[in-house]
Design an enzyme around this catalytic site. Structure first.
Site, PDB file in Angstrom:
ATOM      1  N   HIS A  39      29.371  -1.343  35.752  1.00 37.82           N
ATOM      2  CA  HIS A  39      28.156  -1.860  36.386  1.00 37.82           C
ATOM      3  C   HIS A  39      27.682  -3.174  35.783  1.00 37.82           C
ATOM      4  O   HIS A  39      26.534  -3.572  35.979  1.00 37.82           O
ATOM      5  CB  HIS A  39      27.043  -0.810  36.312  1.00 37.82           C
ATOM      6  CG  HIS A  39      27.351   0.434  37.094  1.00 37.82           C
ATOM      7  ND1 HIS A  39      26.655   1.617  36.934  1.00 37.82           N
ATOM      8  CD2 HIS A  39      28.289   0.690  38.035  1.00 37.82           C
ATOM      9  CE1 HIS A  39      27.150   2.537  37.750  1.00 37.82           C
ATOM     10  NE2 HIS A  39      28.147   1.994  38.420  1.00 37.82           N
TER      11      HIS A  39
ATOM     12  N   CYS B 113      31.422 -17.427  43.890  1.00 32.71           N
ATOM     13  CA  CYS B 113      32.641 -18.229  43.760  1.00 32.71           C
ATOM     14  C   CYS B 113      32.677 -19.015  42.455  1.00 32.71           C
ATOM     15  O   CYS B 113      33.695 -19.637  42.140  1.00 32.71           O
ATOM     16  CB  CYS B 113      32.761 -19.192  44.938  1.00 32.71           C
ATOM     17  SG  CYS B 113      32.952 -18.358  46.530  1.00 32.71           S
TER      18      CYS B 113
END
Length: 257
Positions: free
Chosen positions: A111, A123
């Site tokens: 997580h 990105c």
């Protein structure tokens, strides 16, 4: 239910799956349940959806920064330290960095981590460690508000609802489960995917599976998943395992408080 089980000499490859229950002693709250953060801070659950970004960033910085600060101030628990001394790989649902602080070198964080900042642009691979503080701005926690590479906002590196878990951590976790000779679940029900797949996968691959929980779920729900269920405090059980592994006599007067 068994309190007497301990790893045997043939259990050379031990793998741990850990959750919020392991860190509860530090004062970190769990999310679900009567005293969970969802109940205490209802607005947090709405903010924990990836679709709420970037408007939810101030709340996320405040909440995750606070949790990281509590963890750092308290430090690892006896359970974290025992796991590290056993030298076992760890798969964790926790975001507090306490396994690394205890000395565990092989930690797969399903997580993410509240001790890292990343770029909001998926990105962009910029990231830095955080110095958790107080406040709802990135700067309050040692991070710039805008990514120095692309200029997008920065965020805590925690996985929100609607977001994908880190692929590398999932792949590593599946591999560890298949390679384990003893697979130990601590402080989590393991009911949330993909963690729910790991103990059954380890068992299918030949591992002995163990659940350590001070208040385990009903036995009917555990059949077919765990060979051993230890109803006890993991901060008692794990240090006892570690001392036995080292051949050290179990002296309760030397246990950490």
């Amino acid at each position: 239910m068994s309190r007497d089980f301990r790893p045997a000499p043939e259990h050379r490859r031990i793998v741990f799956l850990t959750g919020a229950g392991l860190s509860a002693r530090t004062g970190l709250g769990q999310f679900r349940g009567p005293g969970g953060l969802w109940r205490l801070e209802p607005e947090l659950e709405a903010a924990m959806h990836g679709s709420a970004l970037p408007a939810s960033l101030p709340l996320l910085w405040r909440v995750w920064g606070r949790m990281a600060r509590i963890a750092a101030a308290h430090g690892p628990t006896p359970g974290h330290l025992a796991i590290a001394r056993l030298g076992a790989p760890v798969i964790t649902q926790n975001i507090d960095g306490l396994h690394q602080a205890a000395g565990s070198a092989d930690v797969s964080e399903l997580h993410g981590s509240a001790l890292r900042a990343v770029c909001l642009d998926g990105c962009c691979d910029w990231s830095i460690p955080l110095s958790p503080g107080e406040g709802d701005r990135a700067e309050d926690h040692g991070a710039p508000a805008q990514c120095p590479v692309c200029g997008a906002p920065t965020r805590p590196d925690v996985v929100l609802f609607d977001e994908q878990l880190p692929g590398a951590a999932i792949d590593r976790s599946l591999r560890l489960a298949r390679e384990a000779e003893l697979f130990v679940v601590v402080g989590t029900s393991g009911a949330v995917l993909p963690a729910a797949r790991l103990a059954p996968l380890a068992r299918e691959a030949g591992a002995r599976t163990v659940l350590i929980d001070i208040d385990p779920p009903p036995a009917a729900g555990l059949r077919g998943v765990f060979d051993e269920v230890i109803r006890a405090d993991c901060h008692d059980v794990l240090p006892s395992w570690e001392r036995a592994r080292r051949g050290v006599a179990d002296n309760p007067f030397l246990h950490p408080f």
